[in-house]
Design a protein around this motif. Structure first.
Motif, PDB file in Angstrom:
ATOM      1  N   TYR A  90       0.735  -1.069   0.111  1.00 41.78           N
ATOM      2  CA  TYR A  90       0.068   0.106   0.003  1.00 41.78           C
ATOM      3  C   TYR A  90       0.933   1.157   0.093  1.00 41.78           C
ATOM      4  O   TYR A  90       0.645   2.353  -0.593  1.00 41.78           O
ATOM      5  N   GLU A  91       1.930   1.263   0.850  1.00 45.54           N
ATOM      6  CA  GLU A  91       2.795   2.529   0.767  1.00 45.54           C
ATOM      7  C   GLU A  91       3.451   2.747  -0.704  1.00 45.54           C
ATOM      8  O   GLU A  91       3.357   3.949  -1.042  1.00 45.54           O
ATOM      9  N   ALA A  92       3.931   1.767  -1.298  1.00 42.84           N
ATOM     10  CA  ALA A  92       4.234   1.737  -2.533  1.00 42.84           C
ATOM     11  C   ALA A  92       3.378   2.265  -3.702  1.00 42.84           C
ATOM     12  O   ALA A  92       3.368   3.183  -4.521  1.00 42.84           O
ATOM     13  N   TRP A  93       2.370   1.871  -3.577  1.00 42.18           N
ATOM     14  CA  TRP A  93       1.049   2.128  -4.449  1.00 42.18           C
ATOM     15  C   TRP A  93       0.629   3.673  -3.979  1.00 42.18           C
ATOM     16  O   TRP A  93       0.399   4.530  -5.013  1.00 42.18           O
ATOM     17  N   PHE A  94       0.600   4.078  -2.773  1.00 44.85           N
ATOM     18  CA  PHE A  94       0.362   5.520  -2.644  1.00 44.85           C
ATOM     19  C   PHE A  94       1.555   6.540  -2.975  1.00 44.85           C
ATOM     20  O   PHE A  94       1.020   7.435  -3.769  1.00 44.85           O
TER      21      PHE A  94
END
Length: 590
Positions: A90-94
């Motif tokens: 999720y962090e990479a996607w954000f």
């Protein structure tokens, strides 16, 4: 009008299903709504005006996509997307969403601008989708199975300022220079194309790079709940696809609608509402469908769950993924369930992690309910919605589904259903078959640049669905037929007129009609009956190839019969398609 058939919920489903005792349901639908939607509860509702119509909405739904994206960042290092060896947190996607959102603003993409997205299910798809919608621009996901002509129509009709496509789809625009000429920015992903003006990787890198992108917030843009957000195309009876214009609210309503359905099922069986848990889903339906992006992806993001993508649907590979990744849920259309159930190698795999197999969008046999539970120990589920409702309107699961296997369930709390007479003037009583109308915050604003079609379909907050249905005494909906001339092949809408028009382009064809014929796993497939001009000749293979040059492969008739006479019509000149369907049945019996 016709009356509903005998109570279908009393059909015997077999001893393999869990017993539905006399104590079920533990509470009525009205009691469920009273508890779940109470003041201060998660599913509390409020009434707001949407385009001048008082409408019940989820009070706690995200106000806009940017709010959802920022909240989802809290899931941190939890995996969000998996495709083969690619794993995205999720962090990479954000970080990828934020970086692309800033790049879009630098390009001059403003609130209300359209951005076309043509891509198979790839990790880049949710990045582009959320980057566009978080800045108030309008995302236009086009059908990745469309031909170049179909894609060019969507590009031109939407007036897209930017096109983002994987390179396979970008190449389909070859020869459609007029459509591309009006699109100043064209980004290609996962390859190179002479038609592109740049690459998506130049802006955000590959999925392996996203975790190392700058720690930026989203651009600060004022976006209201009823601002426009999406255009999803649905084929129309005129033959030309219509763009259903969704808002931030209509799309995001799916998040709480799905949660409400799960909570309702628990209360109906007398259990407490379960705490939200992260789940792994194998997504085998395209993200460009309302079901894929709205009903599946948005709920996944809100709950911090995980989506597994596949390069293409293959039941053997799907079972390998289910075992390896511990998949809890899959489905999409009945085809998926049937192919998993009937695969000869199913016994080699441990599929015990499966908890639910859901589907909708195509006719399904009642016995599928029994088989899913008997073979997998998973609870089946289905529901009803349409592109014009951004997906979820009704849901059906658990014991309620077992009791009523031919229903698509009751509406969620923010939705209303009614059955109207053919003229749309009189609401019909319980049990009467008529046209289904739906209302709620999930209904789209209308059709993009088609005011006449919008006025005909959207009336005082209600959408005329074109489905023939009835409601039982508890409010459960039963779809019995379709008023619109449509074939649904494995969840893909095929409007007959579009295929008929392609057949009419052949110089030998003077009369043509397309009907749906039953298929065990796909629900139905398109078939055609044609009459040729005197002295002209054309074979079945020739006509099928002719259609394939003009339309996506799934729209090509699987069979074509030839009639020596012009096709049968009623007094109004309408082709009697029910009579034509019997021709295929008679041929099978011969």
């Amino acid at each position: 009008m016709n009356k509903m058939p005998e109570r279908l919920g009393e059909e015997t489903l077999g001893e393999s299903l869990p017993a539905v005792g006399p104590e079920f349901p533990a509470c009525s639908l009205a009691e469920v709504r009273s508890v779940l939607c109470a003041s201060g509860a998660k599913f509390e509702m409020e009434t707001v005006e949407i385009r001048g119509v008082p409408t019940r909405v989820w009070k706690n739904a995200p106000a806009n996509f940017a709010e959802l994206v920022r909240a989802a960042r809290a899931h941190g290092d939890t995996e969000f997307m998996v495709l083969n060896d690619e794993r995205v947190t999720y962090e990479a996607w954000f970080r990828a969403v934020a970086a692309l959102a800033h790049a879009l603003r630098d390009m001059g993409i403003e609130k209300g601008d359209r951005v076309a997205l043509v891509m198979r299910n790839l990790p880049e798809w949710p990045v582009v989708y959320f980057a566009v919608t978080s800045i108030g621009a309008i995302i236009v996901p086009l059908n990745a199975w469309w031909t170049g002509a179909e894609l060019s129509y969507g590009l031109t009709d939407s007036g897209a300022k930017l096109l983002v496509a994987d390179c396979e789809r970008m190449e389909r625009f070859e020869g459609y220079d007029d459509a591309l000429a009006d699109v100043p920015y064209r980004l290609c992903s996962r390859g190179q194309s002479s038609l592109a003006t740049g690459s998506l990787e130049d802006l955000i890198g590959t999925s392996a790079d996203w975790a190392d992108l700058p720690d930026w917030d989203l651009p600060d843009v004022d976006v209201a709940p009823d601002d426009r957000a999406t255009i999803l195309y649905t084929s129309g009876t005129t033959g030309a696809p219509k763009g259903a214009l969704g808002t931030q609210r209509s799309s995001l309503s799916n998040i709480l609608s799905s949660g409400y359905a799960a909570a309702r099922a628990a209360l109906r069986r007398g259990e407490p509402v379960p705490e939200p848990q992260k789940r792994t889903s194998l997504l085998v339906i395209p993200l460009f469908h309302a079901t894929g992006c709205n009903a599946s992806m948005l709920g996944t993001v809100a709950g911090g769950s995980r989506l597994i993508f596949m390069d293409k649907w293959d039941p053997l590979q799907a079972m390998e993924i289910i075992e390896r990744e511990g998949v809890h849920a899959t489905g999409g259309v009945p085809t998926i369930a049937w192919q998993l159930l009937e695969h000869p190698e199913r016994g080699r795999f441990d599929l015990s992690s499966l908890e639910a197999i859901g589907y909708g969008g195509a006719p399904s046999a009642p016995e599928l309910v029994q088989k899913i539970y008997a073979e997998f120990g998973a609870l089946p589920g289905n529901g009803w919605g349409m592109t014009e409702t951004c997906a979820t309107v009704t849901t059906h699961s658990g014991e309620d589904y077992l009791n009523r296997p031919t229903s698509c369930g009751p509406p969620v709390a923010t939705a209303d259903l009614k059955i109207m007479d053919p003229d749309g003037r009189e609401e019909l009583p319980t049990g009467s078959v008529g046209e289904l109308y739906a209302k709620g915050p999930m209904v789209v604003e209308g059709y993009w640049n088609k005011p006449e079609a919008s006025a005909e379909t959207f009336i005082d907050g209600w959408v005329r669905t074109g489905d023939l249905a009835y409601l039982d005494e508890e409010g459960f909906c039963f779809i019995v037929d379709r008023a619109k001339d449509i074939v649904i092949r494995g969840g893909e809408n095929i409007y007959s007129l579009e295929v008929e028009n392609a057949l009419y382009e052949h110089p030998a064809v003077t009369d043509a009609a397309v009907v749906g014929i039953p298929h065990h796993t796909l629900g139905e497939e398109p078939a055609a009956v044609v009459h040729l001009a005197p002295g002209m000749m054309a074979g079945e293979d020739e006509l099928r190839a002719f259609v394939r040059e003009r339309l996506a492969g799934f729209k090509v008739p699987v069979r074509i019969l030839f009639s020596e006479d012009t096709l049968p019509r009623n007094a109004n000149g309408k082709i009697l398609k029910k009579e034509l369907k019997t021709m295929f049945g008679e041929l099978e019996d011969a």
